[in-house]
Scaffold this motif. Structure first.
Motif, PDB file in Angstrom:
ATOM      1  N   THR A 238       0.873  -1.179   0.000  1.00 55.10           N
ATOM      2  CA  THR A 238       0.000   0.000   0.000  1.00 55.10           C
ATOM      3  C   THR A 238       0.903   1.220   0.000  1.00 55.10           C
ATOM      4  O   THR A 238       1.785   1.340   0.846  1.00 55.10           O
ATOM      5  CB  THR A 238      -0.888   0.033   1.264  1.00 55.10           C
ATOM      6  N   LEU A 239       0.702   2.093  -0.969  1.00 60.86           N
ATOM      7  CA  LEU A 239       1.637   3.206  -1.133  1.00 60.86           C
ATOM      8  C   LEU A 239       0.924   4.548  -1.224  1.00 60.86           C
ATOM      9  O   LEU A 239      -0.186   4.631  -1.745  1.00 60.86           O
ATOM     10  CB  LEU A 239       2.437   3.024  -2.431  1.00 60.86           C
ATOM     11  N   ASP A 240       1.561   5.562  -0.721  1.00 66.64           N
ATOM     12  CA  ASP A 240       1.139   6.927  -0.966  1.00 66.64           C
ATOM     13  C   ASP A 240       1.416   7.190  -2.458  1.00 66.64           C
ATOM     14  O   ASP A 240       2.513   6.939  -2.947  1.00 66.64           O
ATOM     15  CB  ASP A 240       2.017   7.835  -0.079  1.00 66.64           C
ATOM     16  N   ALA A 241       0.402   7.669  -3.194  1.00 58.21           N
ATOM     17  CA  ALA A 241       0.549   7.772  -4.649  1.00 58.21           C
ATOM     18  C   ALA A 241       1.742   8.645  -5.067  1.00 58.21           C
ATOM     19  O   ALA A 241       2.349   8.421  -6.097  1.00 58.21           O
ATOM     20  CB  ALA A 241      -0.734   8.311  -5.266  1.00 58.21           C
ATOM     21  N   ARG A 242       2.052   9.633  -4.239  1.00 62.38           N
ATOM     22  CA  ARG A 242       3.180  10.504  -4.600  1.00 62.38           C
ATOM     23  C   ARG A 242       4.526   9.865  -4.275  1.00 62.38           C
ATOM     24  O   ARG A 242       5.560  10.404  -4.603  1.00 62.38           O
ATOM     25  CB  ARG A 242       3.066  11.847  -3.869  1.00 62.38           C
ATOM     26  N   ARG A 243       4.471   8.720  -3.608  1.00 65.23           N
ATOM     27  CA  ARG A 243       5.737   8.097  -3.217  1.00 65.23           C
ATOM     28  C   ARG A 243       5.856   6.697  -3.797  1.00 65.23           C
ATOM     29  O   ARG A 243       6.369   5.791  -3.153  1.00 65.23           O
ATOM     30  CB  ARG A 243       5.825   8.037  -1.689  1.00 65.23           C
ATOM     31  N   MET A 244       5.340   6.551  -5.026  1.00 63.56           N
ATOM     32  CA  MET A 244       5.413   5.259  -5.691  1.00 63.56           C
ATOM     33  C   MET A 244       6.862   4.778  -5.813  1.00 63.56           C
ATOM     34  O   MET A 244       7.138   3.589  -5.773  1.00 63.56           O
ATOM     35  CB  MET A 244       4.802   5.335  -7.094  1.00 63.56           C
ATOM     36  N   HIS A 245       7.755   5.740  -5.965  1.00 68.74           N
ATOM     37  CA  HIS A 245       9.159   5.369  -6.157  1.00 68.74           C
ATOM     38  C   HIS A 245       9.751   4.697  -4.923  1.00 68.74           C
ATOM     39  O   HIS A 245      10.818   4.110  -4.979  1.00 68.74           O
ATOM     40  CB  HIS A 245       9.982   6.606  -6.556  1.00 68.74           C
ATOM     41  N   GLY A 254       9.052  -3.807 -10.343  1.00 68.39           N
ATOM     42  CA  GLY A 254       9.067  -4.256 -11.732  1.00 68.39           C
ATOM     43  C   GLY A 254       8.121  -3.431 -12.591  1.00 68.39           C
ATOM     44  O   GLY A 254       8.471  -3.010 -13.689  1.00 68.39           O
ATOM     45  N   LEU A 255       6.929  -3.173 -12.046  1.00 67.13           N
ATOM     46  CA  LEU A 255       5.950  -2.356 -12.779  1.00 67.13           C
ATOM     47  C   LEU A 255       6.506  -0.966 -13.053  1.00 67.13           C
ATOM     48  O   LEU A 255       6.376  -0.432 -14.152  1.00 67.13           O
ATOM     49  CB  LEU A 255       4.666  -2.182 -11.949  1.00 67.13           C
ATOM     50  N   LEU A 256       7.125  -0.391 -12.035  1.00 69.82           N
ATOM     51  CA  LEU A 256       7.665   0.960 -12.177  1.00 69.82           C
ATOM     52  C   LEU A 256       8.766   0.990 -13.231  1.00 69.82           C
ATOM     53  O   LEU A 256       8.843   1.902 -14.046  1.00 69.82           O
ATOM     54  CB  LEU A 256       8.215   1.467 -10.835  1.00 69.82           C
ATOM     55  N   ALA A 257       9.586  -0.049 -13.230  1.00 70.28           N
ATOM     56  CA  ALA A 257      10.695  -0.097 -14.182  1.00 70.28           C
ATOM     57  C   ALA A 257      10.184  -0.246 -15.611  1.00 70.28           C
ATOM     58  O   ALA A 257      10.863   0.115 -16.568  1.00 70.28           O
ATOM     59  CB  ALA A 257      11.627  -1.251 -13.828  1.00 70.28           C
ATOM     60  N   CYS A 258       8.959  -0.780 -15.757  1.00 71.77           N
ATOM     61  CA  CYS A 258       8.406  -0.997 -17.090  1.00 71.77           C
ATOM     62  C   CYS A 258       7.714   0.235 -17.652  1.00 71.77           C
ATOM     63  O   CYS A 258       7.272   0.230 -18.798  1.00 71.77           O
ATOM     64  CB  CYS A 258       7.405  -2.151 -17.074  1.00 71.77           C
ATOM     65  N   LEU A 259       7.582   1.280 -16.831  1.00 68.38           N
ATOM     66  CA  LEU A 259       6.929   2.487 -17.340  1.00 68.38           C
ATOM     67  C   LEU A 259       7.843   3.183 -18.333  1.00 68.38           C
ATOM     68  O   LEU A 259       8.976   3.495 -18.011  1.00 68.38           O
ATOM     69  CB  LEU A 259       6.642   3.466 -16.191  1.00 68.38           C
ATOM     70  N   PRO A 260       7.372   3.426 -19.545  1.00 66.63           N
ATOM     71  CA  PRO A 260       8.229   4.134 -20.485  1.00 66.63           C
ATOM     72  C   PRO A 260       8.336   5.604 -20.084  1.00 66.63           C
ATOM     73  O   PRO A 260       7.350   6.210 -19.674  1.00 66.63           O
ATOM     74  CB  PRO A 260       7.492   3.983 -21.814  1.00 66.63           C
ATOM     75  N   ALA A 261       9.509   6.164 -20.158  1.00 61.62           N
ATOM     76  CA  ALA A 261       9.673   7.589 -19.888  1.00 61.62           C
ATOM     77  C   ALA A 261       9.397   8.345 -21.181  1.00 61.62           C
ATOM     78  O   ALA A 261       9.945   8.014 -22.223  1.00 61.62           O
ATOM     79  CB  ALA A 261      11.096   7.865 -19.396  1.00 61.62           C
ATOM     80  N   ILE A 262       8.528   9.344 -21.105  1.00 66.22           N
ATOM     81  CA  ILE A 262       8.128  10.068 -22.316  1.00 66.22           C
ATOM     82  C   ILE A 262       9.328  10.739 -22.971  1.00 66.22           C
ATOM     83  O   ILE A 262       9.502  10.718 -24.178  1.00 66.22           O
ATOM     84  CB  ILE A 262       7.039  11.110 -21.965  1.00 66.22           C
ATOM     85  N   ASP A 263      10.190  11.316 -22.136  1.00 64.30           N
ATOM     86  CA  ASP A 263      11.321  12.034 -22.724  1.00 64.30           C
ATOM     87  C   ASP A 263      12.617  11.219 -22.653  1.00 64.30           C
ATOM     88  O   ASP A 263      13.683  11.706 -22.959  1.00 64.30           O
ATOM     89  CB  ASP A 263      11.501  13.390 -22.018  1.00 64.30           C
ATOM     90  N   GLY A 264      12.484   9.961 -22.268  1.00 68.79           N
ATOM     91  CA  GLY A 264      13.682   9.139 -22.110  1.00 68.79           C
ATOM     92  C   GLY A 264      14.164   8.576 -23.431  1.00 68.79           C
ATOM     93  O   GLY A 264      13.500   8.700 -24.457  1.00 68.79           O
ATOM     94  N   LEU A 269      12.150  -1.857 -23.211  1.00 70.14           N
ATOM     95  CA  LEU A 269      11.645  -1.897 -21.840  1.00 70.14           C
ATOM     96  C   LEU A 269      12.037  -3.219 -21.201  1.00 70.14           C
ATOM     97  O   LEU A 269      12.076  -4.244 -21.871  1.00 70.14           O
ATOM     98  CB  LEU A 269      10.121  -1.771 -21.848  1.00 70.14           C
ATOM     99  N   PRO A 270      12.311  -3.199 -19.903  1.00 68.64           N
ATOM    100  CA  PRO A 270      12.597  -4.478 -19.241  1.00 68.64           C
ATOM    101  C   PRO A 270      11.333  -5.327 -19.206  1.00 68.64           C
ATOM    102  O   PRO A 270      10.232  -4.785 -19.194  1.00 68.64           O
ATOM    103  CB  PRO A 270      13.004  -4.056 -17.832  1.00 68.64           C
ATOM    104  N   THR A 271      11.480  -6.624 -19.213  1.00 67.28           N
ATOM    105  CA  THR A 271      10.283  -7.466 -19.060  1.00 67.28           C
ATOM    106  C   THR A 271      10.058  -7.703 -17.579  1.00 67.28           C
ATOM    107  O   THR A 271      10.995  -7.678 -16.783  1.00 67.28           O
ATOM    108  CB  THR A 271      10.436  -8.812 -19.787  1.00 67.28           C
ATOM    109  N   LEU A 272       8.789  -7.892 -17.244  1.00 70.35           N
ATOM    110  CA  LEU A 272       8.421  -8.020 -15.848  1.00 70.35           C
ATOM    111  C   LEU A 272       8.730  -9.426 -15.348  1.00 70.35           C
ATOM    112  O   LEU A 272       8.219 -10.409 -15.867  1.00 70.35           O
ATOM    113  CB  LEU A 272       6.922  -7.732 -15.718  1.00 70.35           C
ATOM    114  N   ALA A 273       9.615  -9.480 -14.348  1.00 74.93           N
ATOM    115  CA  ALA A 273       9.921 -10.782 -13.763  1.00 74.93           C
ATOM    116  C   ALA A 273       8.848 -11.149 -12.748  1.00 74.93           C
ATOM    117  O   ALA A 273       8.282 -10.282 -12.107  1.00 74.93           O
ATOM    118  CB  ALA A 273      11.280 -10.719 -13.068  1.00 74.93           C
ATOM    119  N   ARG A 274       8.498 -12.408 -12.638  1.00 75.64           N
ATOM    120  CA  ARG A 274       7.501 -12.847 -11.659  1.00 75.64           C
ATOM    121  C   ARG A 274       8.079 -14.030 -10.907  1.00 75.64           C
ATOM    122  O   ARG A 274       8.811 -14.820 -11.466  1.00 75.64           O
ATOM    123  CB  ARG A 274       6.215 -13.290 -12.360  1.00 75.64           C
ATOM    124  N   GLU A 275       7.731 -14.114  -9.648  1.00 74.51           N
ATOM    125  CA  GLU A 275       8.179 -15.269  -8.891  1.00 74.51           C
ATOM    126  C   GLU A 275       7.018 -15.846  -8.112  1.00 74.51           C
ATOM    127  O   GLU A 275       6.229 -15.107  -7.534  1.00 74.51           O
ATOM    128  CB  GLU A 275       9.292 -14.866  -7.918  1.00 74.51           C
TER     129      GLU A 275
END
Ligand SMILES: Nc1ncnc2c1ncn2[C@@H]1O[C@H](COP(=O)(O)OP(=O)(O)OP(=O)(O)O)[C@@H](O)[C@H]1O
Ligand SMILES: [Mg+2]
Length: 283
Positions: A238-245, A254-264, A269-275
């Motif tokens: 459970t996260l504060d939306a402004r502190r997703m990082h 993993g989800l955060l790492a998969c977000l494409p950066a608009i200006d990046g 993109l990395p693939t999402l690992a699951r365990e």
């Protein structure tokens, strides 16, 4: 959080599988909803829709639901009669589904359906005023030519229009709790922004509680106050939306790492690992 609008404790939802086996789809979920925008994210099949349908009381009959507690505005939903639950759904709790087909009455004109929703809340309102209110709310969700759309049947609407009509029908009743399950997936970004604005207004002005289910982590972190992350039938974070990082769970990271950066840079993109272990109960 003092006096939450919704309290859910240890909610479990299971279905009978083949050969008498039980499939646990939701495995002990606990959360509270205040007069806020609560986002729920998580991969497909993680139990987001089932958990919210349990709260609304609209699970299929063969679902086996248990919970230690489930309450809305001080009402014990586990003890509530089917009649009371129907009444609550009629005027105090609303749900917007991804597919308007399941929420709109196919044999009733759109305007008449919204008018009925308004009359449920205020039976004394004169016909002309009700009609004006319907047209206003259709306009508010950016339906062009509301006079014409008033007389259409649901099958005559496009997907995006159907979604907006459904949103109009829900917000016009100004429920205390609104569950929006992928409510804007068929909308253009500009219309989406306006629809979010309407929901935001209800939260701020009327103190509504909003549960906003989405696959769009970017959208949820910008729009919501708090975010629950579900994985394999459990809330893993459970996260504060402004502190997703600050997320620590590997699935969220993993989800955060998969977000494409608009200006990046345009790197793959990395693939999402699951365990499998993420889905197991934590001590
Ligand atoms: N009526 C049903 N009978 C049996 N299993 C079901 C039923 N409804 C849902 N499930 C199972 O429960 C799990 C959770 O489903 P749910 O619809 O809550 O997922 P979700 O997180 O909303 O996914 P999505 O993001 O795809 O909408 C899934 O694995 C699904 O197959
Ligand atoms: Mg779903």
């Amino acid at each position: 959080m003092s006096d939450p609008l919704v309290t859910v404790k240890n909610l479990r939802i299971a279905f009978a599988g083949e050969g008498g086996a039980t499939i646990e789809a939701v495995k002990g979920v606990s959360f509270e909803v205040g007069r806020e925008k609560l986002g729920i994210v998580g991969e497909s099949g993680s139990g987001k829709s089932l958990s919210s349908r349990a709260l609304m009381g609209v699970l299929p009959g063969h679902a086996d639901v248990t919970a230690d507690a489930m309450s809305f505005a001080g009402i014990d939903l586990l003890a509530a009669s089917p009649r009371l639950r129907r009444q609550l759904r009629g005027n105090r709790m609303g749900m917007i589904l991804q597919d308007p087909k399941f929420s709109l009455n196919p044999v009733m004109r759109v305007g008449a359906q919204i008018a009925e929703a308004i009359r449920l809340g205020d039976r004394s309102l004169p016909r002309a005023k009700v009609r004006r209110k319907v047209l206003d709310v259709l306009e508010a969700v950016h339906i062009r030519g509301p006079e014409r759309v008033y007389d259409l049947y649901p099958h005559e609407l496009s997907g995006g229009m159907g979604q907006r009509v459904m949103i109009a029908m829900m917000v016009v009743r100004e429920p205390e709790l609104l569950i929006a399950d992928e409510p804007t997936s068929a909308l253009d970004v500009t219309v989406q922004a306006q629809v979010l604005e309407i929901m935001d207004e209800l939260v701020k002005r009327r103190g509504m509680g909003l549960v906003f289910i989405s696959h769009d982590l970017n959208l949820v972190s910008r729009f919501c106050d708090r975010v629950l992350v579900m994985y394999a039938g459990r809330i893993v974070e459970t996260l504060d939306a402004r502190r997703m990082h600050e997320a620590v769970h590997p699935y969220t990271r993993g989800l955060l790492a998969c977000l494409p950066a608009i200006d990046g840079p345009l790197t793959p993109l990395p693939t999402l690992a699951r365990e499998a272990s993420w889905g197991e109960a934590r001590p």
